[in-house]
Design a protein around this motif. Sequence first.
Motif, PDB file in Angstrom:
ATOM      1  N   SER A  15      53.606  47.909  24.006  1.00 53.99           N
ATOM      2  CA  SER A  15      53.579  47.815  25.463  1.00 53.99           C
ATOM      3  C   SER A  15      54.955  47.407  25.979  1.00 53.99           C
ATOM      4  N   ILE A  16      55.347  47.963  27.132  1.00 52.58           N
ATOM      5  CA  ILE A  16      56.590  47.566  27.788  1.00 52.58           C
ATOM      6  C   ILE A  16      56.276  46.489  28.807  1.00 52.58           C
ATOM      7  N   ASP A  17      56.818  45.298  28.594  1.00 52.95           N
ATOM      8  CA  ASP A  17      56.568  44.155  29.466  1.00 52.95           C
ATOM      9  C   ASP A  17      57.599  44.123  30.597  1.00 52.95           C
ATOM     10  N   GLU A  22      50.689  42.715  36.420  1.00 48.17           N
ATOM     11  CA  GLU A  22      50.808  41.276  36.171  1.00 48.17           C
ATOM     12  C   GLU A  22      50.861  40.507  37.494  1.00 48.17           C
ATOM     13  N   GLY A  23      50.436  39.261  37.457  1.00 47.41           N
ATOM     14  CA  GLY A  23      50.603  38.386  38.605  1.00 47.41           C
ATOM     15  C   GLY A  23      49.652  38.652  39.757  1.00 47.41           C
ATOM     16  N   VAL A  24      48.477  39.193  39.478  1.00 43.21           N
ATOM     17  CA  VAL A  24      47.492  39.457  40.531  1.00 43.21           C
ATOM     18  C   VAL A  24      46.809  38.144  40.910  1.00 43.21           C
ATOM     19  N   GLU A  25      46.887  37.794  42.190  1.00 46.86           N
ATOM     20  CA  GLU A  25      46.379  36.491  42.635  1.00 46.86           C
ATOM     21  C   GLU A  25      45.356  36.580  43.760  1.00 46.86           C
ATOM     22  N   THR A  26      45.202  37.741  44.396  1.00 51.74           N
ATOM     23  CA  THR A  26      44.268  37.844  45.516  1.00 51.74           C
ATOM     24  C   THR A  26      43.360  39.056  45.359  1.00 51.74           C
ATOM     25  N   LEU A  27      42.203  38.998  46.049  1.00 54.17           N
ATOM     26  CA  LEU A  27      41.282  40.137  46.042  1.00 54.17           C
ATOM     27  C   LEU A  27      41.901  41.348  46.714  1.00 54.17           C
ATOM     28  N   SER A  53      51.393  51.513  26.813  1.00 48.97           N
ATOM     29  CA  SER A  53      51.111  50.959  28.141  1.00 48.97           C
ATOM     30  C   SER A  53      52.344  50.340  28.775  1.00 48.97           C
ATOM     31  N   LEU A  54      52.300  50.225  30.108  1.00 52.63           N
ATOM     32  CA  LEU A  54      53.348  49.575  30.887  1.00 52.63           C
ATOM     33  C   LEU A  54      52.743  48.402  31.637  1.00 52.63           C
ATOM     34  N   LYS A  55      53.450  47.286  31.656  1.00 55.99           N
ATOM     35  CA  LYS A  55      53.019  46.133  32.438  1.00 55.99           C
ATOM     36  C   LYS A  55      53.959  46.005  33.640  1.00 55.99           C
ATOM     37  N   ILE A  56      53.419  46.213  34.837  1.00 59.26           N
ATOM     38  CA  ILE A  56      54.237  46.127  36.045  1.00 59.26           C
ATOM     39  C   ILE A  56      54.566  44.668  36.320  1.00 59.26           C
TER      40      ILE A  56
END
Length: 269
Positions: A161-163, A220-225, A182-185
């Motif tokens: 995976s690319i971080d 990455e870093g998802v914090e809200t609905l 996979s790619l991690k945005i």
Amino acid sequence: MQEEPLKQLSFSSEIRTAINSKQWQLYYHPIMDIVSGEIYSVEALVHWVHPKQGMINPTEFIQLAEQCALIIEIGEWVLRTACKQAKQWLDIGIHLHIAVNLSAAQIQQEGFSDLVLDIIKETGVHPQQLELEITETILMNNLDIASEVLNKFHSKGISISIDDFGTGYSSLSYLKQFPISSLKIDRVFIKNIMTDKYDKNIVNSIICLAHGMGLKVIAEGVETLGQLNLLKNMSCDEIQGFLLSKPIDADNIISLVKAKKIVGLRLIS
């Protein structure tokens, strides 16, 4: 100005002590499938259990460990411990992919690919359970070595995976040169995705690009609905962030996975 180098020197000495006395603990950051709401994988993050300062996050010492050439020993401990944990989960019926970050020093380490395969054999974990994360910068600065190492891993069934995707080199040619799954945005693009049209367009473009190449996308870093629902509409595959959970220990991962459908439905509804 004089205090900072002295502080770093002292800290690096403490890291050496921590390596010898195994002052480490792994925490696991869950990753959730957006459509099903199920947790299929976790990212292993090493924390330093400091005898005086308590728990220290990896962001506070990993970079210094790399500068002091101590990251190889820490990285080997993380990889072996993560593989043991994945096997323990599998033995009780919990099948999770486990992602482990690699440093430039590890990629450059002679015999590193053999070391990884030996750890897999030693711990009994399935190669398909293991995912190795590497940043764009590390990849592009070690092209020849990385190509040989990553292709060897891929041939054994290990995912790559690319971080922090989007924050490194702008060249995209490596996406078809290496066996990436996979790619991690990076979270920097997710943070303002609801209010910044440029971030929104960048994220959408990355997802379209990745899917066009048959790659999975993790945000990455998802914090809200709101962020979650927007990413779902963009057909992002998976999310990771405090909305789902902070990094937690192995026992709490079991509890979270067992409640996965409840957690998933609550988040996505």
